[in-house]
Write an enzyme that holds these catalytic residues in place. Sequence first.
Site, PDB file in Angstrom:
ATOM      1  N   ILE A  17      14.159  64.821  55.868  1.00 45.94           N
ATOM      2  CA  ILE A  17      13.566  65.591  54.870  1.00 45.94           C
ATOM      3  C   ILE A  17      13.070  64.721  53.720  1.00 45.94           C
ATOM      4  O   ILE A  17      12.099  64.985  53.261  1.00 45.94           O
ATOM      5  CB  ILE A  17      14.533  66.489  54.265  1.00 45.94           C
ATOM      6  CG1 ILE A  17      15.212  67.421  55.351  1.00 45.94           C
ATOM      7  CG2 ILE A  17      14.137  67.436  53.375  1.00 45.94           C
ATOM      8  CD1 ILE A  17      14.035  68.370  56.061  1.00 45.94           C
ATOM      9  N   GLU A  41      23.298  69.397  56.977  1.00 45.85           N
ATOM     10  CA  GLU A  41      22.458  68.384  56.177  1.00 45.85           C
ATOM     11  C   GLU A  41      23.323  67.339  55.997  1.00 45.85           C
ATOM     12  O   GLU A  41      24.478  67.172  55.653  1.00 45.85           O
ATOM     13  CB  GLU A  41      22.429  69.043  54.743  1.00 45.85           C
ATOM     14  CG  GLU A  41      21.479  70.431  54.858  1.00 45.85           C
ATOM     15  CD  GLU A  41      21.494  71.150  53.492  1.00 45.85           C
ATOM     16  OE1 GLU A  41      22.308  70.854  52.620  1.00 45.85           O
ATOM     17  OE2 GLU A  41      20.644  71.968  53.648  1.00 45.85           O
ATOM     18  N   ARG A  67      26.178  56.818  34.874  1.00 47.13           N
ATOM     19  CA  ARG A  67      26.122  57.342  36.109  1.00 47.13           C
ATOM     20  C   ARG A  67      25.371  58.583  36.091  1.00 47.13           C
ATOM     21  O   ARG A  67      25.872  59.591  35.514  1.00 47.13           O
ATOM     22  CB  ARG A  67      27.247  57.387  37.251  1.00 47.13           C
ATOM     23  CG  ARG A  67      28.040  56.041  37.437  1.00 47.13           C
ATOM     24  CD  ARG A  67      27.064  55.315  38.172  1.00 47.13           C
ATOM     25  NE  ARG A  67      27.951  54.100  38.770  1.00 47.13           N
ATOM     26  CZ  ARG A  67      27.524  53.561  39.655  1.00 47.13           C
ATOM     27  NH1 ARG A  67      26.113  53.590  40.233  1.00 47.13           N
ATOM     28  NH2 ARG A  67      28.410  52.531  40.312  1.00 47.13           N
ATOM     29  N   ALA A  79      30.991  47.312  41.809  1.00 50.17           N
ATOM     30  CA  ALA A  79      30.680  47.964  43.470  1.00 50.17           C
ATOM     31  C   ALA A  79      29.286  47.846  43.497  1.00 50.17           C
ATOM     32  O   ALA A  79      28.130  47.771  42.671  1.00 50.17           O
ATOM     33  CB  ALA A  79      31.074  49.599  43.345  1.00 50.17           C
ATOM     34  N   GLU A  95      28.140  41.358  44.405  1.00 47.46           N
ATOM     35  CA  GLU A  95      28.122  42.393  43.408  1.00 47.46           C
ATOM     36  C   GLU A  95      29.386  41.970  42.271  1.00 47.46           C
ATOM     37  O   GLU A  95      28.931  42.132  41.094  1.00 47.46           O
ATOM     38  CB  GLU A  95      28.593  43.580  44.094  1.00 47.46           C
ATOM     39  CG  GLU A  95      27.645  44.408  44.968  1.00 47.46           C
ATOM     40  CD  GLU A  95      26.459  44.894  44.015  1.00 47.46           C
ATOM     41  OE1 GLU A  95      26.594  45.112  42.819  1.00 47.46           O
ATOM     42  OE2 GLU A  95      25.451  44.876  44.599  1.00 47.46           O
ATOM     43  N   GLU A  99      27.866  41.724  38.561  1.00 45.12           N
ATOM     44  CA  GLU A  99      28.042  42.699  37.445  1.00 45.12           C
ATOM     45  C   GLU A  99      29.192  42.064  36.286  1.00 45.12           C
ATOM     46  O   GLU A  99      29.188  42.751  35.368  1.00 45.12           O
ATOM     47  CB  GLU A  99      29.097  44.061  38.243  1.00 45.12           C
ATOM     48  CG  GLU A  99      27.880  44.866  38.892  1.00 45.12           C
ATOM     49  CD  GLU A  99      28.600  46.001  39.538  1.00 45.12           C
ATOM     50  OE1 GLU A  99      29.670  46.586  39.349  1.00 45.12           O
ATOM     51  OE2 GLU A  99      27.883  47.081  40.155  1.00 45.12           O
ATOM     52  N   GLU A 141      17.648  44.545  36.814  1.00 47.59           N
ATOM     53  CA  GLU A 141      17.090  44.833  35.342  1.00 47.59           C
ATOM     54  C   GLU A 141      17.194  46.233  35.111  1.00 47.59           C
ATOM     55  O   GLU A 141      16.894  46.528  33.864  1.00 47.59           O
ATOM     56  CB  GLU A 141      15.396  44.497  35.927  1.00 47.59           C
ATOM     57  CG  GLU A 141      14.954  45.269  36.797  1.00 47.59           C
ATOM     58  CD  GLU A 141      13.434  45.062  36.976  1.00 47.59           C
ATOM     59  OE1 GLU A 141      12.476  45.834  37.244  1.00 47.59           O
ATOM     60  OE2 GLU A 141      12.899  43.736  36.764  1.00 47.59           O
TER      61      GLU A 141
END
Length: 185
Positions: A17, A41, A67, A79, A95, A99, A141
Amino acid sequence: MSNADHLIEKQLNSETIYEGKVITLTVQTVELPNGKQAKREVVLHPGAVTVLAITADDQILLVNQFRKAPNSLLIETPAGKLERGEDPLTSAKRELEEETGYQAAEWKHITSFYTSPGFADELIHCYVATGLTMVEQKLDEDEFLDVLHVTAEAAEQMILDGRIADAKTVALVYWWLRERMREGK
C-alpha cells in the site's frame, strides 16, 4: 513440527500500500487455522538497535528527543534503524557514536525482541556497551537531541514517574537494575 503449528496463518497474497524511507505497509490475505480468510495490515521494518551505554562511574547515557508519532519529547536509550543488510552490532556502534559522541571498547548482545508484533515485523537488537571513550557526536542533519547521564536510581524513578515511557528503554533499564542487584550494587 511444534505443538503450536495449528495456530499458524498461511499467507495467500500481499499488496504493498505504501513504501517509504523507513517502512513499507502491506495488506496481506491469510488463511486462518479454521480455513477462513482474513486481512492483515503489516508494517515491514528493516529492524533496529538500541544501546545501554554504561559509563565508568556507573551511569547510563540516555537521549532526550522529540518523537513525532507520540508528538512528545521522549527519554530513550540511543537507538536507530538498521540499514538494509547491515550487521546489528555495526549499527549499534554507529548509533552510539552518532547520538552520544561515545565509542565503546566492550559490547554485549542482551536480547532481541519484536516491538509491536500485532502489526509490525520490527525486531530490535539490544546491546550493552562499556569502556566508553568520548569522540565526537555526529548527529544526522534531521536529528536533534540532548544526551543525559543518569544514575540507576534516577533511571528507575524516571520510569516510575512516567518520564521514561519508551518500551525498549524501560526493558534495558530494568535489565541493568537486575544486573546491578546481582553484583551487589
